[in-house]
Design a protein around this motif. Structure first.
Motif, PDB file in Angstrom:
ATOM      1  N   VAL A 178      -7.398   2.259 -10.149  1.00 25.07           N
ATOM      2  CA  VAL A 178      -7.975   0.879  -8.868  1.00 25.07           C
ATOM      3  C   VAL A 178      -9.440   1.387  -9.466  1.00 25.07           C
ATOM      4  O   VAL A 178     -10.168   1.834  -8.585  1.00 25.07           O
ATOM      5  N   VAL A 186      -6.862   3.202  -2.002  1.00 25.54           N
ATOM      6  CA  VAL A 186      -6.303   3.400  -1.777  1.00 25.54           C
ATOM      7  C   VAL A 186      -5.745   2.042   0.156  1.00 25.54           C
ATOM      8  O   VAL A 186      -4.893   2.687  -0.046  1.00 25.54           O
ATOM      9  N   TYR A 222       1.288  -0.444  -0.007  1.00 28.38           N
ATOM     10  CA  TYR A 222      -0.132  -0.075   0.226  1.00 28.38           C
ATOM     11  C   TYR A 222       0.963   1.868   0.059  1.00 28.38           C
ATOM     12  O   TYR A 222       0.754   2.316  -1.084  1.00 28.38           O
TER      13      TYR A 222
END
Length: 93
Positions: free
Chosen positions: A54, A71, A35
């Motif tokens: 994403v 995210v 991440y």
């Protein structure tokens, strides 16, 4: 010369879409570190002709997908409180 973790993540996402868990396995680093690396990858790609796309996490019970931070992997759904939340899926296009 061996490539960096971020370079391996970028190469993997150019090949195919992947979740942080899948990237963790492919590049040999912890999922939590993936991440952090993805945030840097997104910034570095902003100057290039590519972008980090994403597909946000989704609650498997109620379908909620409007998470504040795509995210990230939330621990539960803010709507129904279910812990059955899928990971986000990333790709470079």
């Amino acid at each position: 010369m061996e490539s960096t973790t971020r370079e391996r993540i970028v190469a993997a996402l150019r090949d195919d879409s992947a979740t942080p868990s899948a990237l963790s396995t492919r590049v040999g680093t912890a999922r939590s570190a993936v991440y952090d690396h993805l945030e840097h990858v997104a910034r570095s790609l902003s100057d290039a002709d590519e972008e980090l796309l994403v597909a946000p996490p989704t609650c498997q019970d109620c379908g909620f997908d409007a998470f504040d931070d795509p995210v990230n992997h939330p621990s539960n759904c803010p709507d129904c409180r279910s812990e059955n939340v899928s990971e986000p899926v990333f790709r470079i296009d």
